[in-house]
Design a protein around this motif. Structure first.
Motif, short mmCIF file in Angstrom:
data_model
loop_
_atom_site.label_atom_id
_atom_site.label_comp_id
_atom_site.label_asym_id
_atom_site.label_seq_id
_atom_site.Cartn_x
_atom_site.Cartn_y
_atom_site.Cartn_z
N VAL A 57 0.83 -1.21 0.00
CA VAL A 57 0.00 0.00 0.00
C VAL A 57 0.86 1.25 0.00
O VAL A 57 0.59 2.22 -0.72
CB VAL A 57 -0.95 0.00 1.21
N HIS A 65 -2.19 2.06 -3.96
CA HIS A 65 -3.54 2.30 -4.47
C HIS A 65 -3.52 3.14 -5.74
O HIS A 65 -4.41 3.04 -6.57
CB HIS A 65 -4.45 2.94 -3.41
N VAL A 68 -2.87 0.59 -8.49
CA VAL A 68 -4.08 -0.17 -8.80
C VAL A 68 -5.06 0.68 -9.60
O VAL A 68 -5.71 0.20 -10.54
CB VAL A 68 -4.73 -0.71 -7.51
N ALA A 83 -3.41 -6.58 -1.87
CA ALA A 83 -2.80 -5.44 -1.19
C ALA A 83 -2.07 -5.92 0.06
O ALA A 83 -2.50 -6.86 0.72
CB ALA A 83 -3.87 -4.41 -0.82
N GLU A 93 -8.36 1.84 0.99
CA GLU A 93 -9.24 0.68 0.96
C GLU A 93 -10.32 0.83 -0.10
O GLU A 93 -10.61 -0.11 -0.86
CB GLU A 93 -9.89 0.46 2.32
N PHE A 96 -8.77 0.35 -3.63
CA PHE A 96 -8.52 -1.07 -3.91
C PHE A 96 -9.82 -1.79 -4.22
O PHE A 96 -9.91 -2.58 -5.17
CB PHE A 96 -7.81 -1.72 -2.73
N ALA A 101 -9.67 -5.01 -6.59
CA ALA A 101 -8.66 -5.80 -5.87
C ALA A 101 -9.33 -7.00 -5.21
O ALA A 101 -10.53 -6.98 -4.90
CB ALA A 101 -7.95 -4.93 -4.83
#
Length: 269
Positions: A57, A65, A68, A83, A93, A96, A101
């Protein structure tokens, strides 16, 4: 071959991930790219199709992130993203989750945790012969498209009636059945009972557009594995497969009960 990216500025964390990957190298050819920052991670994701990406992360240059979020425009769009961090909070969060994710490994994690992720990926990419039973050609086509969008790999066949389904199931090749409840002649409940006479191992999941609570006790009694209320999505199929294969639910996965009543009630049925 499985192509894996490990992106973490911690050499110790990269070593643990690689140790977990090594558990599967005797059975699968695995290609690994190790990088220590987000910028290099994104470059690899752009250059080649990565199957599993372990992304820290917090990394120098470009956070996990951010990597991603940018992945949608790369060759690796849709890969299994895991992650990694000692903590995961918003907005990371949410990013993701929103960008698809799959899982989160909380540091410090073990090589066994990583090996479990690889094992899950192998299960996902195994071909599962599935029979879609529905008297509507439109619904069969739609269901097939949803299955194709799942993370899991299916060999899809179709039947337009319970009678046709039973004839196809006699081959013994199918591991799963998705059947509509409302069909002329033999309905979904009756079909499920006939399937159970053939095999106790086939996963049977019933589809219906109607309220299912009044059907579920009968469905569980005849041995149906679960219920999918239409409309459902590829994420619902992923949930179904995690339950069918008894795989732990992923951090970012959708949670959907296959039955609405309690496990105790199901056992009592």
């Amino acid at each position: 071959m499985i192509r894996i990216l490990v992106a973490d500025d911690s050499a110790v964390a990269r070593e643990v991930v690689n140790e977990g990957i090594a558990v599967h190298r005797k059975n699968r050819y695995i290609e690994i790219d190790n990088v220590s920052n987000g910028t290099d991670a994104l470059e690899i994701l752009k250059k080649k199709q990565i199957d599993i990406a372990f992304i820290d992360v917090n990394m120098p240059g470009m956070n996990g992130h951010d990597v991603v979020a940018a992945m949608a425009e790369t060759k690796s769009h849709g890969c299994l993203v895991v992650a990694m961090s000692s903590d995961l909070r918003d907005p990371a969060e949410s990013i993701f989750r929103n960008f698809g994710a799959y899982h989160f490994l909380k540091k410090p994690f073990s090589f066994e945790d990583v090996a479990d992720v690889i094992a899950t990926y192998i299960l996902m990419t195994t071909a599962y012969p599935i029979l879609v039973v529905d008297d509507s050609a439109t619904m069969r086509k739609l269901t097939s498209k949803i299955l194709e969008a799942s993370r899991f790999n299916f060999e899809i066949s179709e039947a337009d009636s319970a009678q046709a389904a039973l004839k196809m199931l006699s081959s013994g090749k199918f591991k799963l059945v998705l059947t509509d409840f409302h069909m002329p002649g033999i309905d979904g409940i009756e079909l499920a009972g006939a399937i159970r006479d053939l095999s106790s191992k086939i996963g049977i999941y019933m589809m219906s557009t109607n309220e299912t609570s009044y059907l579920e006790r009968s469905a569980a009694f005849v041995g149906i594995s679960g219920f999918l209320k239409k409309p459902f999505t590829a994420e619902d199929i992923d949930t179904l497969m995690h339950q069918y294969l008894e795989i732990d639910a992923p951090t970012f996965g959708k949670v959907r009960e296959m039955f609405s009543f309690s496990s105790r009630d199901r056992k009592a049925s």
